[in-house]
Structures are given as structure tokens and as C-alpha cells.
Scaffold this motif. Structure first.
Motif, PDB file in Angstrom:
ATOM      1  N   GLN A  12      56.626  49.931  35.828  1.00 39.24           N
ATOM      2  CA  GLN A  12      57.752  50.218  36.726  1.00 39.24           C
ATOM      3  C   GLN A  12      58.117  51.693  36.687  1.00 39.24           C
ATOM      4  O   GLN A  12      58.352  52.325  37.735  1.00 39.24           O
ATOM      5  CB  GLN A  12      58.956  49.362  36.340  1.00 39.24           C
ATOM      6  N   LEU A  13      58.156  52.271  35.488  1.00 32.03           N
ATOM      7  CA  LEU A  13      58.501  53.689  35.362  1.00 32.03           C
ATOM      8  C   LEU A  13      57.456  54.580  36.031  1.00 32.03           C
ATOM      9  O   LEU A  13      57.804  55.564  36.689  1.00 32.03           O
ATOM     10  CB  LEU A  13      58.628  54.055  33.882  1.00 32.03           C
ATOM     11  N   ASP A  15      55.397  53.710  38.517  1.00 33.25           N
ATOM     12  CA  ASP A  15      55.433  53.510  39.964  1.00 33.25           C
ATOM     13  C   ASP A  15      56.671  54.129  40.607  1.00 33.25           C
ATOM     14  O   ASP A  15      56.621  54.544  41.774  1.00 33.25           O
ATOM     15  CB  ASP A  15      55.365  52.018  40.298  1.00 33.25           C
ATOM     16  N   GLU A  16      57.769  54.197  39.875  1.00 32.47           N
ATOM     17  CA  GLU A  16      58.986  54.789  40.425  1.00 32.47           C
ATOM     18  C   GLU A  16      58.786  56.260  40.782  1.00 32.47           C
ATOM     19  O   GLU A  16      59.458  56.780  41.675  1.00 32.47           O
ATOM     20  CB  GLU A  16      60.129  54.664  39.413  1.00 32.47           C
TER      21      GLU A  16
END
Length: 411
Positions: A12-13, A15-16
């Protein structure tokens, strides 16, 4: 026990930040003089840059992946000219249906519609990071294109290098956490929790480091190495049992949240009656720290790697230091794109890669060594090998992990 973020949190980090990273491309293309950039990648023979243009849910190419970045009359566009993919849809507009049309025909159609002046492809004589285009893919591309299109093709080398080496502010802040994790592991390795005197060998310690990184679910980007120096015998690079009075040296790097670390640290195994690192070791070590400071002071935006190398080494020698300098860029790759600042086996200015300039918001493994004749060390040369992962913000170098200013005391 130390922990890391779950795999889901890690992805998630990463891709953010992808959209922010992709938003850098128009400016970098402008600097490179390219108004269309085409990135091809064949499944299991990926271009080195592909992983950093796609989300974590798209870890490999699918058959023949093709991403196109272009300046158009409607503004900047990003296209997926490979198989349609829901993973890529948030970032790229799909222009190939993979059903009733040929892939290279679709690519040619978008090129002719936009009519770019310069088309960048990833081929380079000097940098692997800009050389991901295979001959077979290019042959298929060339066969499908007109002579007019082929005459517009140029190398996207500089664009690849700048995209991969540039760190976003969020990445620079994240890098500190990554570097501290690496050093936390090293600090435990250099303790009597791990080292059993008279039994633990340097290879045992290497395997402990590998196992701990593996336990955390992370890869190391190169196998860690442990060697030592001993009064009676000098440097020992073979497998040897660790004893009191040894000066241990580790070279260690891991990969976490998409970024690599690279550190070399020293540790002293105290004699029974010792509570501090001997002063003669600290004196040699502080000289090495000073050489680190000299190199960092010569990090000036726009200077080439060769200019930094020559200025730093000459200044150190003028101050009575015996230096070796072989600093390299680091980031998504351990030996990353950017200026070469000396090589271990070539202590001189390096053609081409050493001529590359220093840019802000880039990171480096500040790797070097010094040596000094030490009477207390059986009148032998003492070698001080150090390496620190640092960031350059355009004005100064920032050490990403604590502890570079002391020799670790094993306890």
C-alpha cells in the motif's frame, strides 16, 4: 523481536507513491528532449525500469507489455499498449484490445496520431538501467514501423536514469526508517546475544544476518560479509572463530519498501578488563569519519562524480590521510543510476559514468576506507572500512542511520 510492516501495508505504501512518481515523467522527458517514451518488457525478461512504472499487483510483464508516455495536443498522456489490465487501468489508458488487432499495429497507430518529434526507447551503451529493450523486441518494432517513425528514435538513457535516481520527499523520509532497521539488525549481530566467544565464526555471523532478514520476510540485496582484523595477524577474510580483541567489519544491505540499504560498520570485541573501545582504534576511526565529512562537503549540485572524487581525495591526501574512495548511487537498486565516484579497483576518474552530474534528492552509499600505521596494533597498518547510506537534498548530505561516529562495542 523486531518486526516490519505486513506485506499488505508495504505494498500500500509503495503504491500510494506511484502516481506521484509517474507525475515526474513529463518534466524529465522535457529535460531529455523526448516527447514520446515507449517502454517494452517481455515476460520474465523485464526492463529494469518496469517494476517502478507499475503497481505492486503488476510485478512482471504480461506477454509483451508496452507502456507509452506522450505529449499530445490534449495534454500529457499515459497509455497501456499491452494486454488490457485492471491493475494498470488507474494509471494508464488502454489502447490495445488484444482481440481483433495486432499489438504493433496499435502502437504504430498511436505514434502516427500523436506524431512526436523524438521517440525515446530504452537502449544504452553504458547504463543497464537504460538498456532494457531487447534486440528481438526492437526487430519486431522496426519491422512494423515506417522509416519516418524509425528516424525519430533516440535513446531514453538519461530519462531512465533520472526517473530511477530521483527520490520523492516521502521516500527520503521513509529511507530513514529502512536504514535504521538495517542497523538495528547489525547491532544485534554485534552482541554477545549472538556471538559466543570461542565458538561463533565470521561465517556463522553472516548466516545469522541472512536468517534474520529472511525471518522478517525481506530480501538482502547482496550476501552480507564479515571479516576482522587482529593484532597478531592483521586482516583475516577467511572463516575464523571470533576472539576478544578482534575488530569486526560487516558489509550489509537489505531491501525494504522498494529501497536498498548499504552499510559497513565496525565492532570491537573487548578484552575482559575493557569497557571502551581502545583510543588507538578510535583515533584511526575518527580520521575515517573526517574523510567522510570531506567527501560530503564536496557534494555540490551539478558537480560530476569525477570532480567530487578528485577534490575529495586530493584534500584528504593534503591533510595526511591515506584514502580510497568508491562511493556509488543507491535507491531502488543497490548499485543504482547516478554518478560513479571512484571504483575500488580504479582509484582515478572514471570515463562516462564518472562524468554524470550530481542532482538533488538522490541517495548514495558513501563507501570508502582509510589506513594508518598504528604502533599499538603490532606496528601494522590498520584499515578502517566504512559505508553509510546517505541522501543529498541539494545543499547537504544527510546520514540516514545513527551510529556512524563510533565503533560498536560488543557486549
Amino acid at each position: 523481536m523486531r518486526t516490519v510492516k505486513t506485506l499488505r501495508e508495504q505494498y500500500q505504501l509503495i503504491d500510494e507513491l506511484l502516481e506521484k512518481k509517474l507525475q515526474q515523467i513529463p518534466a524529465l522527458m522535457e529535460i531529455a528532449g523526448i516527447d514520446m517514451w515507449i517502454v517494452f518488457a517481455k515476460e520474465y525478461n523485464e526492463d529494469p525500469i518496469l517494476e517502478f512504472l507499475t503497481p505492486t499487483s503488476f510485478p512482471t510483464a504480461r506477454r509483451l507489455t508496452c507502456l507509452i508516455f506522450a505529449k499530445t495536443k490534449e495534454g500529457f498522456k499515459r497509455y497501456n499498449a499491452g494486454r488490457p489490465s485492471s491493475d494498470l487501468d488507474p494509471y494508464y489508458e488502454s489502447i490495445f484490445n488484444d482481440v481483433d488487432e495486432k499489438q504493433f499495429a496499435a502502437i504504430r497507430a498511436i505514434i502516427e496520431k500523436i506524431n512526436p518529434t523524438k521517440i525515446g526507447l530504452n537502449f544504452s551503451s553504458h547504463y543497464a538501467f537504460g538498456d532494457g529493450l531487447t534486440k528481438s523486441i526492437y526487430d519486431d518494432f522496426a519491422k512494423a514501423m515506417s522509416k519516418e517513425i524509425l528516424d525519430k528514435v533516440v535513446s531514453a538513457e538519461n530519462l531512465c536514469l533520472r526517473y530511477l535516481e530521483t527520490r520523492l520527499p516521502e521516500e527520503l523520509e521513509r529511507y530513514k526508517e529502512i536504514a535504521e532497521l538495517a542497523m538495528d539488525i547489525v547491532n544485534e549481530a554485534f552482541s554477545f546475544n549472538v556471538i559466543e566467544l570461542g565458538k561463533t565464526t565470521t561465517r556463522d555471523l553472516e548466516w545469522w544476518l541472512k536468517q534474520e532478514v529472511n525471518r522478517l520476510g525481506l530480501p538482502f540485496w547482496f550476501p552480507p560479509t564479515i571479516d576482522l582484523q587482529r593484532k597478531d595477524s592483521g586482516p583475516i577474510y577467511d572463516d575464523v572463530t571470533i576472539e576478544r580483541g578482534d575488530l569486526l567489519h560487516v558489509d550489509f544491505g537489505l531491501i525494504y519498501l522498494g529501497l536498498c540499504t548499504d552499510h559497513q560498520r565496525l565492532a570491537y570485541v573487548p578484552q575482559v578488563n575493557e569497557t571502551e573501545v581502545p583510543e588507538y582504534l578510535m583515533k584511526a576511526f575518527k580520521e575515517n569519519n573526517h574523510f567522510q565529512d570531506i567527501v560530503c562537503a564536496n557534494f555540490i549540485e551539478g558537480r560530476t562524480g569525477n570532480e567530487i572524487f578528485t577534490a575529495s581525495v586530493n584534500q584528504a591526501k593534503a591533510e595526511g590521510i591515506t584514502p580510497m574512495l568508491y562511493t556509488h548511487p543507491i535507491g531502488h537498486y543497490g548499485h543504482g543510476p547516478g554518478p560513479t565516484i571512484g571504483l575500488f579497483n580504479e582509484q582515478k576518474e572514471i570515463k562516462v559514468k564518472g562524468d554524470y552530474p550530481l542532482y538533488k534528492n538522490t541517495c548514495y552509499a558513501l563507501e570508502l576506507n582509510t589506513k594508518r600505521l598504528v604502533p599499538e596494533f603490532s606496528n601494522k597498518d590498520l584499515y578502517v572500512f566504512t559505508e553509510e547510506t546517505i541522501a543529498f537534498d541539494g545543499e547537504k548530505c544527510i546520514y540516514l542511520a545513527k551510529g556512524r561516529d563510533h565503533i560498536h562495542l560488543v557486549k
